[in-house]
Design a protein around this motif. Structure first.
Motif, PDB file in Angstrom:
ATOM      1  N   PRO A   1      -3.571  -3.943  -2.905  1.00  0.00           N
ATOM      2  CA  PRO A   1      -3.751  -2.369  -2.113  1.00  0.00           C
ATOM      3  C   PRO A   1      -5.080  -1.998  -2.314  1.00  0.00           C
ATOM      4  O   PRO A   1      -5.988  -2.759  -2.895  1.00  0.00           O
ATOM      5  CB  PRO A   1      -2.837  -1.773  -3.501  1.00  0.00           C
ATOM      6  CG  PRO A   1      -3.010  -2.537  -4.656  1.00  0.00           C
ATOM      7  CD  PRO A   1      -3.046  -4.031  -4.335  1.00  0.00           C
ATOM      8  N   ARG A   2      -4.863  -0.999  -1.511  1.00  0.00           N
ATOM      9  CA  ARG A   2      -6.672  -0.513  -1.589  1.00  0.00           C
ATOM     10  C   ARG A   2      -7.209  -0.122  -2.899  1.00  0.00           C
ATOM     11  O   ARG A   2      -6.523   0.370  -3.639  1.00  0.00           O
ATOM     12  CB  ARG A   2      -6.715   0.911  -0.617  1.00  0.00           C
ATOM     13  CG  ARG A   2      -6.695   0.791   0.728  1.00  0.00           C
ATOM     14  CD  ARG A   2      -6.672   2.211   1.540  1.00  0.00           C
ATOM     15  NE  ARG A   2      -7.787   2.946   0.973  1.00  0.00           N
ATOM     16  CZ  ARG A   2      -8.220   3.828   1.587  1.00  0.00           C
ATOM     17  NH1 ARG A   2      -7.694   4.543   2.741  1.00  0.00           N
ATOM     18  NH2 ARG A   2      -9.203   4.712   1.236  1.00  0.00           N
TER      19      ARG A   2
ATOM     20  N   SER B   1      -7.635   3.759  -4.003  1.00  0.00           N
ATOM     21  CA  SER B   1      -6.696   4.441  -3.667  1.00  0.00           C
ATOM     22  C   SER B   1      -6.497   5.586  -4.946  1.00  0.00           C
ATOM     23  O   SER B   1      -6.767   5.453  -5.743  1.00  0.00           O
ATOM     24  CB  SER B   1      -5.280   3.438  -3.615  1.00  0.00           C
ATOM     25  OG  SER B   1      -4.172   4.544  -3.343  1.00  0.00           O
ATOM     26  N   ASP B   2      -5.944   6.651  -4.450  1.00  0.00           N
ATOM     27  CA  ASP B   2      -5.702   7.784  -5.071  1.00  0.00           C
ATOM     28  C   ASP B   2      -4.225   7.678  -5.865  1.00  0.00           C
ATOM     29  O   ASP B   2      -3.864   8.254  -6.704  1.00  0.00           O
ATOM     30  CB  ASP B   2      -5.880   9.047  -4.387  1.00  0.00           C
ATOM     31  CG  ASP B   2      -7.014   9.570  -3.837  1.00  0.00           C
ATOM     32  OD1 ASP B   2      -8.220   9.181  -4.843  1.00  0.00           O
ATOM     33  OD2 ASP B   2      -7.369  10.037  -3.136  1.00  0.00           O
ATOM     34  N   TYR B   3      -3.480   6.310  -5.457  1.00  0.00           N
ATOM     35  CA  TYR B   3      -2.121   6.349  -5.979  1.00  0.00           C
ATOM     36  C   TYR B   3      -2.094   5.142  -6.778  1.00  0.00           C
ATOM     37  O   TYR B   3      -2.817   4.095  -6.716  1.00  0.00           O
ATOM     38  CB  TYR B   3      -1.432   5.822  -4.667  1.00  0.00           C
ATOM     39  CG  TYR B   3      -1.250   6.864  -3.827  1.00  0.00           C
ATOM     40  CD1 TYR B   3      -0.071   8.018  -3.827  1.00  0.00           C
ATOM     41  CD2 TYR B   3      -2.176   7.088  -2.549  1.00  0.00           C
ATOM     42  CE1 TYR B   3      -0.114   8.962  -2.622  1.00  0.00           C
ATOM     43  CE2 TYR B   3      -2.067   8.127  -1.671  1.00  0.00           C
ATOM     44  CZ  TYR B   3      -1.110   9.051  -1.872  1.00  0.00           C
ATOM     45  OH  TYR B   3      -0.780  10.087  -1.041  1.00  0.00           O
TER      46      TYR B   3
ATOM     47  N   ASN C   1       0.932  -1.140  -0.004  1.00  0.00           N
ATOM     48  CA  ASN C   1      -0.055   0.197   0.176  1.00  0.00           C
ATOM     49  C   ASN C   1       0.846   1.300  -0.071  1.00  0.00           C
ATOM     50  O   ASN C   1       1.990   1.311   0.547  1.00  0.00           O
ATOM     51  CB  ASN C   1      -0.969  -0.024   1.093  1.00  0.00           C
ATOM     52  CG  ASN C   1      -2.129  -0.566   1.044  1.00  0.00           C
ATOM     53  OD1 ASN C   1      -2.991  -0.259  -0.103  1.00  0.00           O
ATOM     54  ND2 ASN C   1      -2.686  -1.460   1.953  1.00  0.00           N
TER      55      ASN C   1
ATOM     56  N   GLU D   1       0.135   6.673   2.760  1.00  0.00           N
ATOM     57  CA  GLU D   1      -1.377   7.253   3.240  1.00  0.00           C
ATOM     58  C   GLU D   1      -2.392   6.229   3.414  1.00  0.00           C
ATOM     59  O   GLU D   1      -3.175   6.039   4.378  1.00  0.00           O
ATOM     60  CB  GLU D   1      -1.670   8.553   2.325  1.00  0.00           C
ATOM     61  CG  GLU D   1      -2.902   8.802   2.703  1.00  0.00           C
ATOM     62  CD  GLU D   1      -3.353   9.931   1.916  1.00  0.00           C
ATOM     63  OE1 GLU D   1      -4.766  10.422   1.939  1.00  0.00           O
ATOM     64  OE2 GLU D   1      -2.891  10.259   0.865  1.00  0.00           O
ATOM     65  N   ASP D   2      -2.469   5.096   2.674  1.00  0.00           N
ATOM     66  CA  ASP D   2      -3.344   4.122   2.749  1.00  0.00           C
ATOM     67  C   ASP D   2      -3.061   3.077   3.802  1.00  0.00           C
ATOM     68  O   ASP D   2      -4.084   2.384   4.261  1.00  0.00           O
ATOM     69  CB  ASP D   2      -3.346   3.304   1.339  1.00  0.00           C
ATOM     70  CG  ASP D   2      -3.974   4.203   0.297  1.00  0.00           C
ATOM     71  OD1 ASP D   2      -4.536   5.441   0.624  1.00  0.00           O
ATOM     72  OD2 ASP D   2      -3.610   3.914  -1.062  1.00  0.00           O
ATOM     73  N   GLU D   3      -1.835   2.980   4.163  1.00  0.00           N
ATOM     74  CA  GLU D   3      -1.370   1.775   4.958  1.00  0.00           C
ATOM     75  C   GLU D   3      -1.756   2.139   6.260  1.00  0.00           C
ATOM     76  O   GLU D   3      -1.336   3.113   6.953  1.00  0.00           O
ATOM     77  CB  GLU D   3       0.320   1.364   4.906  1.00  0.00           C
ATOM     78  CG  GLU D   3       0.477   0.212   5.549  1.00  0.00           C
ATOM     79  CD  GLU D   3      -0.032  -1.177   4.669  1.00  0.00           C
ATOM     80  OE1 GLU D   3      -1.476  -1.260   5.021  1.00  0.00           O
ATOM     81  OE2 GLU D   3       0.677  -1.582   4.027  1.00  0.00           O
TER      82      GLU D   3
END
Length: 291
Positions: free
Chosen positions: A203-204, A207-209, A100, A103-105
């Protein structure tokens, strides 16, 4: 300063492997057992593990032991057994993965990954070091990753845990060398195990990433992934004394990735992933890999 003792081809060692149920740990256990070593294959729950049947069928000196490297009491209980005093080689292999952006982790996941991948090996090292130091011989092999040599996007938990493992291994190597105890690192690239393939953490999704999606793409091609047996072979070379290097990158692309990062400045490395356009990212990565 005395030379660090290394096992030679004809030396049979008593070896403890952590995280031996599957993947790299399982292959390490089998290759060392088939080479004539006595191997203690440890895992959280040994029940149902096929290593016992394989050992019986092939006449290998492999035994199973319960060990949760996350837990102080579990480590203390195993190493309190009299037979553990005579361990010649410790192979810290147990590890977990998360993928992740920072920010998401969650902090809980980051702490869990650090507990297994860093504090787990540290617990086991501290358990074997006194006896190794007193007898003036011993070998500790820590299974790290190329992610311990280069910080890679979407590995906000895994990468720091491997960087920390590399640092403590180098410190221990310096401290223990005068006592005849050797410490070595094995650094695989993407390896074809359940952890990085079938059970690869996702990953999420919201996510924005772009980094998580890109890391999934890098892991998706199993044909280019390193077989666990290749990593096990590198471990056998260290145990046998054929390889005396402190760091051993392993895999089809391991050294290429490490060299790529070494020749790139920080700005270039960071800039490679500063675009949200996947096509542009792939072009940058391809150019970097070609040197």
């Amino acid at each position: 300063m005395p030379l660090v003792h290394v096992l030679m081809e004809n030396d049979m060692a008593r070896i403890l492997v952590t995280g031996a149920r599957r993947g790299i740990g399982r292959e390490i256990t089998l290759i060392l057992g088939r080479a004539g070593h006595e191997v203690i294959a440890s895992m959280r729950d040994p029940s149902g593990c096929d290593l016992a049947n394989i050992a019986a069928q092939e006449g290998l000196a492999i035994s199973l032991a319960a060990l949760d490297v996350d837990d102080d009491a579990s480590v203390a209980a195993l190493f309190a057994k009299p037979s553990m005093v005579s361990v010649d080689v410790l192979i810290n292999n147990a590890g977990i993965l998360s993928m992740n952006a920072l920010e998401d982790e969650s902090l809980a996941t980051m702490q869990a990954v650090m507990n297994t991948n860093f504090f787990g090996p540290v617990r086991c090292m501290k358990a074997v070091i006194p006896a190794m130091r007193e007898r003036g011989s011993g070998l500790i092999i820590n299974i790290s990753s190329i992610s311990g040599r280069m910080a890679i996007f979407a590995q906000s938990a895994y990468g720091p845990s491997k960087f920390a493992l590399e640092a403590v291994s180098e410190i221990a190597a310096q401290e223990l060398a005068p006592f005849g105890v050797r410490v070595a690192l094995v650094e695989p690239d993407i390896t074809a195990t359940d952890m990085t393939m079938a059970d690869l953490p996702q990953p999420r999704a919201d996510s924005d990433y772009a980094s998580g999606r890109r890391m999934l793409a890098l892991n998706a091609d199993s044909d280019k992934a390193t077989p666990p047996a290749m990593v096990a072979g590198a471990v056998l070379d260290i145990v046998s004394g054929r390889n005396t290097a402190f760091r051993t990158p392993v895999g089809y692309n391991a050294q290429m990735f490490i060299d790529m990062r070494a020749r790139m400045g920080d700005a270039a490395w960071i800039g490679m992933n500063d675009t949200l356009d996947d096509g542009e990212f792939v072009a940058r990565m391809t150019a970097a890999m070609q040197g």
